[in-house]
Design an enzyme around this catalytic site. Sequence first.
Site, PDB file in Angstrom:
ATOM      1  N   ASP A  14      -6.540  22.642 -33.352  1.00 14.09           N
ATOM      2  CA  ASP A  14      -6.739  22.343 -31.995  1.00 14.09           C
ATOM      3  C   ASP A  14      -6.388  21.147 -31.677  1.00 14.09           C
ATOM      4  O   ASP A  14      -5.909  19.967 -32.244  1.00 14.09           O
ATOM      5  CB  ASP A  14      -8.242  23.613 -32.473  1.00 14.09           C
ATOM      6  CG  ASP A  14      -8.809  21.625 -33.039  1.00 14.09           C
ATOM      7  OD1 ASP A  14      -9.030  20.864 -33.371  1.00 14.09           O
ATOM      8  OD2 ASP A  14     -10.448  22.543 -32.721  1.00 14.09           O
TER       9      ASP A  14
ATOM     10  N   CYS B 242      -8.408  20.097 -37.543  1.00 12.45           N
ATOM     11  CA  CYS B 242      -9.246  20.362 -36.710  1.00 12.45           C
ATOM     12  C   CYS B 242     -10.056  19.318 -36.592  1.00 12.45           C
ATOM     13  O   CYS B 242      -9.413  18.649 -37.627  1.00 12.45           O
ATOM     14  CB  CYS B 242      -9.922  21.787 -36.894  1.00 12.45           C
ATOM     15  SG  CYS B 242     -10.986  21.981 -37.730  1.00 12.45           S
ATOM     16  N   GLY B 243     -10.460  19.518 -35.770  1.00 13.92           N
ATOM     17  CA  GLY B 243     -11.448  17.369 -35.890  1.00 13.92           C
ATOM     18  C   GLY B 243     -12.142  17.637 -37.051  1.00 13.92           C
ATOM     19  O   GLY B 243     -11.724  16.491 -37.756  1.00 13.92           O
ATOM     20  N   THR B 244     -12.837  18.341 -37.389  1.00  8.67           N
ATOM     21  CA  THR B 244     -13.366  18.194 -39.305  1.00  8.67           C
ATOM     22  C   THR B 244     -12.511  18.638 -40.543  1.00  8.67           C
ATOM     23  O   THR B 244     -12.920  18.726 -41.070  1.00  8.67           O
ATOM     24  CB  THR B 244     -14.913  19.074 -39.221  1.00  8.67           C
ATOM     25  OG1 THR B 244     -13.868  20.429 -39.128  1.00  8.67           O
ATOM     26  CG2 THR B 244     -15.675  18.322 -38.207  1.00  8.67           C
ATOM     27  N   GLY B 245     -11.327  19.649 -40.252  1.00  5.63           N
ATOM     28  CA  GLY B 245     -11.074  20.469 -40.949  1.00  5.63           C
ATOM     29  C   GLY B 245     -11.516  21.854 -41.089  1.00  5.63           C
ATOM     30  O   GLY B 245     -11.236  22.934 -42.247  1.00  5.63           O
TER      31      GLY B 245
ATOM     32  N   HIS C 206      -3.860  23.299 -59.419  1.00  5.21           N
ATOM     33  CA  HIS C 206      -4.999  24.096 -60.528  1.00  5.21           C
ATOM     34  C   HIS C 206      -4.996  25.373 -59.802  1.00  5.21           C
ATOM     35  O   HIS C 206      -5.364  26.265 -60.572  1.00  5.21           O
ATOM     36  CB  HIS C 206      -6.497  23.469 -60.217  1.00  5.21           C
ATOM     37  CG  HIS C 206      -7.082  22.024 -61.385  1.00  5.21           C
ATOM     38  ND1 HIS C 206      -7.733  21.538 -61.889  1.00  5.21           N
ATOM     39  CD2 HIS C 206      -5.821  21.752 -62.363  1.00  5.21           C
ATOM     40  CE1 HIS C 206      -7.759  20.757 -62.904  1.00  5.21           C
ATOM     41  NE2 HIS C 206      -6.713  20.492 -63.122  1.00  5.21           N
TER      42      HIS C 206
ATOM     43  N   HIS D 220      -5.270  28.157 -65.188  1.00  2.00           N
ATOM     44  CA  HIS D 220      -5.190  28.721 -64.105  1.00  2.00           C
ATOM     45  C   HIS D 220      -4.205  29.526 -63.268  1.00  2.00           C
ATOM     46  O   HIS D 220      -4.712  30.002 -62.693  1.00  2.00           O
ATOM     47  CB  HIS D 220      -4.656  27.355 -63.333  1.00  2.00           C
ATOM     48  CG  HIS D 220      -4.796  26.332 -63.559  1.00  2.00           C
ATOM     49  ND1 HIS D 220      -6.971  25.689 -63.358  1.00  2.00           N
ATOM     50  CD2 HIS D 220      -4.331  24.640 -64.106  1.00  2.00           C
ATOM     51  CE1 HIS D 220      -6.829  24.321 -63.811  1.00  2.00           C
ATOM     52  NE2 HIS D 220      -5.563  24.089 -64.546  1.00  2.00           N
TER      53      HIS D 220
HETATM   54  C1  RB5 Z   1     -13.214  20.783 -31.538  1.00  2.00           C
HETATM   55  O1  RB5 Z   1     -14.284  20.404 -30.950  1.00  2.00           O
HETATM   56  C2  RB5 Z   1     -13.569  21.221 -33.242  1.00  2.00           C
HETATM   57  O2  RB5 Z   1     -15.470  21.740 -33.183  1.00  2.00           O
HETATM   58  C3  RB5 Z   1     -12.947  21.389 -34.237  1.00  2.00           C
HETATM   59  O3  RB5 Z   1     -11.781  20.996 -34.373  1.00  2.00           O
HETATM   60  C4  RB5 Z   1     -13.318  21.565 -35.511  1.00  2.00           C
HETATM   61  O4  RB5 Z   1     -14.057  20.748 -36.236  1.00  2.00           O
HETATM   62  C5  RB5 Z   1     -13.757  22.331 -35.992  1.00  2.00           C
HETATM   63  O5  RB5 Z   1     -13.981  22.846 -37.250  1.00  2.00           O
END
Ligand code: RB5
Length: 149
Positions: free
Chosen positions: A8, A65-68, A98, A133
Amino acid sequence: MKVAICSDHGGYELKMRLIPFIEELGHTVFDFGCYGTASVDYPDYAFPMAEAVARGEFERGVAVCGTGIGVSICCNKVRGVRCALCGDVLSAELTRRHNDSNVLAMGGRIIGVETGKAIAAAWLGTEFDGGRHEGRIAKITEYENRDNE
Ligand code: RB5
């Protein structure tokens, strides 16, 4: 290998640094989007990419994404996908050995570009150990394929 990739807006910059890096490692990369930094919804990119991996069109997928976290939640809802959210190289190596993970998720706002590259290289370059595994993976597959009530 054929590698699918998606992001994203929060993961776009890391993804754009990973694409040439993964190609330099000798892989073919197909980008499922997004294609810029305008705000989008990560499920719109994670689901199509993960489904293409599940169909066998790509051997592996990388989702950023921002956090994954958002992309990893989406990818793990697709039958046949085992997505591992990694923020360090050891986890990337161990999830291949694994869990036989076929999608790697990373957080573009959490890790730096060099860490992302190191994680991707380790994950793409590590084989599944098999052995003890295999039965654990089989239990995941069995659960996925159960009749939902
Ligand atoms: C987008 O602002 C953010 O929410 C998205 O990249 C992600 O971190 C969601 O898990």
